[in-house]
Design an enzyme around this catalytic site. Structure first.
Site, mmCIF file in Angstrom:
data_model
loop_
_atom_site.group_PDB
_atom_site.id
_atom_site.type_symbol
_atom_site.label_atom_id
_atom_site.label_comp_id
_atom_site.label_asym_id
_atom_site.label_seq_id
_atom_site.Cartn_x
_atom_site.Cartn_y
_atom_site.Cartn_z
ATOM 1 C CD GLU A 113 -2.073 -1.308 3.020
ATOM 2 O OE1 GLU A 113 -2.061 -0.258 3.706
ATOM 3 O OE2 GLU A 113 -2.411 -2.403 3.484
ATOM 4 C CE LYS A 115 5.363 5.592 6.756
ATOM 5 N NZ LYS A 115 5.234 7.050 6.910
ATOM 6 C CG ASP A 117 4.396 12.730 4.831
ATOM 7 O OD1 ASP A 117 4.430 12.391 6.020
ATOM 8 O OD2 ASP A 117 5.201 13.542 4.333
ATOM 9 C CE1 TYR A 225 -3.008 2.724 8.836
ATOM 10 C CE2 TYR A 225 -3.222 4.682 7.460
ATOM 11 C CZ TYR A 225 -2.891 4.092 8.671
ATOM 12 O OH TYR A 225 -2.454 4.863 9.715
ATOM 13 C CE LYS A 312 9.318 7.078 5.339
ATOM 14 N NZ LYS A 312 9.720 7.611 6.638
ATOM 15 C CB CYS A 406 29.595 23.501 27.371
ATOM 16 S SG CYS A 406 27.811 23.798 27.308
ATOM 17 C CB CYS A 409 27.843 26.257 31.078
ATOM 18 S SG CYS A 409 28.368 24.541 30.832
ATOM 19 C CB CYS A 424 27.965 19.966 28.536
ATOM 20 S SG CYS A 424 28.128 21.103 29.929
ATOM 21 C CB CYS A 430 24.758 23.151 31.328
ATOM 22 S SG CYS A 430 24.897 23.459 29.560
#
Length: 669
Positions: A113, A115, A117, A225, A312, A406, A409, A424, A430
């Site tokens: 079938e 797919k 979206d 479906y 996909k 980081c 921070c 980090c 942070c």
């Protein structure tokens, strides 16, 4: 016109309008003009107004969506709405086919079938009428959007024929056709409003609007479906789709039975080329085992059915220029590099940024600033850089170097052995980690605290009112009322949401804590096995690893979490606030160890209990549900319509086959 004549006329008009609606929106074969349809609809509206005693929520006049809903009710799905595993190559489909053949001792066929979206939906019909429409949500529960779905003209409010089950669910996808999407964006542009990024986002956003009349104006569509459940008219999934079409549902004509993988590959090739001719967005092909009995035999993993997979389509690609790289810090401290690009259109959206994932990816691509790069959408969703055009590189361009500290921070970053990401370690100081942990804690799948979203968390943090999870339960209504945008109602909503969250079950609280690698599934396993936060905290690494599906990495993360005094202090505070840090006595009172150590496979249909109810009984009594037979299986719980191959396999492996009555007797002894 007297009352009886009016009733007969109303019934007649409703039937005629639904017939015309079906022929126009589902079959695309209209028999009357739009004007004639509107005239009949007006006549029905007039009669319903004059004779309100004949009101019906499934009348064609209700599709205009005149009522405004204040909020959506959360509804638990009767059958969990799982996601599908993805495949991106023929090799992965061959592996999928091989796995099934190892588990099934009989011939089987597939159904292919398209797919779609869009936004997943589950509809419940009772006695041929639409009773409820629920979004996927978290797969276990979703939002009741019935009023909005009633406005979708390809959704039957009353079923056709009379051979449908008295009560059943059907799954589908709500989509926004390309043509409507373009018209909608054109109007928004003319009005100076922000444009929708793509049809999928527009469909999902529309489905969750509070005003059904606006939903009606958006002209959503829906394709169906899958029908879950037991005691359905046919074993064949393909035949069930044909029956759904007879009952009035819109089922894609691009659906085909395939005897083998060669036919599956031919279907994929055909639609990979033709998909852009389809009126709505498609991003792949779904391949399902046709026999529902074999589907039941294959069962499910924690996240997806073993009998279905989504192939996909290859993502669209484009080239653009990399201008800079910035770095984002997540709630776990993971630092993700992000490519900032010259804007480029891909698969219907304008892409300006793409994830680079980690240092290794940057080095593998040999990225330099101002490189011409190739970008595509992985799985049609997340943009990623797949390559570089070195011929267009300036000889003086600087290579991209991963940062050492980081960006938020300044703490030196760490990279654990065997892991790709940099972290980090300053989780208590942070800012994005602190805010991210709070956002995770209040999210729907975690504590589901009404009124607390990303923007509010940001505001509370910046104003110094919440510097951590515990601070959320220190908030006072008066503090909220002093903040910009807060009124009496919105402030009270947050206070009520915090109070309501104290009822959340232990597994949700455990997930909400944000322990690294402890997702929803792991939290449920730990809660079920160990019953309380204190039991989890006191376990050694070896004791944790001994629990099914808990590996070294998860165990080490749990021990590391509980080794930090600030985490213990937070948990003790939250306990005092009334949050649930153990399974309730009611839940424990239902549990026994009568099936402890036993692995049970369920197959077929049963008289006294549904399959889901039997699975719950197994878990409550200490047993384990497994999807396929092996030498480790303790029992095969067999119902009606079980495939002969399963019984043969059980006999071959010397696995006892028990009936529903024998199983229930086990629980009484």
């Amino acid at each position: 016109m007297n009352r009886e004549e009016a009733h007969q006329k109303i019934v007649q008009l409703r039937k005629e309008l639904e017939d015309h609606n079906y022929k126009y929106y589902v079959l695309a074969q209209p028999e009357i003009s739009d004007y004639d349809f509107d005239m009949q609809l007006r006549e029905l509206e007039k009669l319903e107004k004059e004779f309100p005693e004949f009101d019906d929520p499934n009348s064609p006049t209700k599709r205009v969506g005149s009522d405004i809903s204040k909020e959506f009710e959360q509804v638990e799905h009767r059958y969990t709405m799982l996601s599908l595993s993805n495949a991106y190559s023929e090799e992965e489909l061959k592996d999928f086919d091989t796995r099934i053949k190892k588990l099934v001792d009989e011939d089987f066929e597939y159904v292919c079938e398209l797919k779609f979206d869009g936004s997943s939906i589950s509809l419940l019909y009772e006695k041929g009428k639409l009773a409820r429409a629920v979004t996927r949500g978290d797969g276990t529960k979703g939002d009741d959007v019935t009023n909005n779905v009633r406005t979708i003209r390809s959704v039957p409010l009353t079923l056709r024929g009379n051979n449908y089950p008295e009560n059943f669910e059907i799954r589908g996808e709500v989509v926004l056709p390309f043509k409507v999407f373009e018209e909608l964006n054109q109007k928004r542009e003319e009005n100076g409003e922000a444009l929708f990024a793509n049809p999928r986002n527009a469909a999902a956003g529309t489905l969750k609007m509070q005003d059904p009349s606006i939903v009606a104006s958006r002209k959503l569509d829906a394709y169906f479906y899958y029908i879950p459940g037991e005691k359905l008219p046919a074993d064949s999934h393909f035949e069930m789709l044909q029956k759904a079409r007879e009952w009035g549902f819109k089922v894609s004509e691009a659906t085909k039975r395939c005897k083998n993988l060669d036919e599956v590959f031919a279907f994929i090739k055909k639609w990979d080329e033709k998909r852009f001719e389809y009126p709505v967005a498609t991003d792949g092909v779904v391949i399902k085992v046709n026999s529902r009995r074999v589907q039941e035999e294959l069962g499910f993993t924690a996240k997806s059915p073993r009998w279905a997979i989504a192939y996909k389509f290859k993502a669209e690609s484009a080239s653009t220029v990399l201008r800079s790289v910035s770095y984002q810090v997540g709630r776990t401290g993971a630092v993700t590099p992000v490519a900032n690009l010259d804007p480029v259109p891909i698969a219907g959206t304008i892409v300006k940024r793409a994830s680079l994932h980690n240092q290794d990816i940057i080095q593998k691509l040999d990225l330099h600033l101002n490189d011409t790069v190739f970008v595509e959408k992985g799985g049609e969703i997340i943009p990623k850089i797949t390559g570089v055009d070195p011929a267009k590189r300036h000889p003086m361009s600087a290579p991209v170097r991963f940062i050492k500290n980081c960006p938020e921070c300044g703490t030196p970053l760490e990279r654990k052995e065997g892991e790709a990401a940099h972290y980090c370690p300053n989780e208590v100081g942070c800012p994005p980690q602190i805010k991210g942990k709070m956002e995770h804690f209040v999210s729907r799948k975690a504590m589901d605290i009404d009124g607390l979203g990303q923007e509010t968390i940001e505001l509370l943090y910046n104003q110094g009112l919440a510097k951590g999870i515990a601070d959320l339960y220190r908030l006072e209504k008066e503090q909220l009322l002093q903040l910009e945008r807060f009124q009496e109602k919105s402030a009270q909503r947050i206070m009520d949401g915090l109070e309501e969250s104290k009822k959340a079950p232990f597994q949700q609280v455990l997930f909400a804590l944000g322990i690294r690698y402890v997702g929803e599934t792991v939290a449920k396993i730990l809660a079920k096995e160990l019953h309380s936060i204190d039991n989890i905290r006191n376990k050694t690494k070896d004791e944790l690893v001994a629990i099914d599906e808990i590996g070294d990495r998860i165990a080490e993360s749990i021990i590391d979490f509980f080794s930090k005094p600030e985490h213990i202090e937070m948990i003790e505070f939250l306990k005092k606030q009334g949050l649930q840090f153990q399974i309730s006595e009611d839940q424990l009172s239902d549990r026994t160890d009568k099936l402890s150590g036993l692995s049970i496979v369920i197959s077929g249909t049963f008289e006294k209990h549904s399959r889901d109810e039997l699975k719950q009984l197994i878990e409550k009594n200490g047993g384990k549900n497994v999807g396929s037979l092996s030498k480790k299986t303790s029992y095969l719980l067999a119902g009606d319509n079980m495939g002969p191959s399963k019984r043969e396999k059980a006999e071959k492996l010397n696995i006892p086959v028990i009936s529903e009555a024998e199983f229930l007797h086990l629980l009484k002894t």
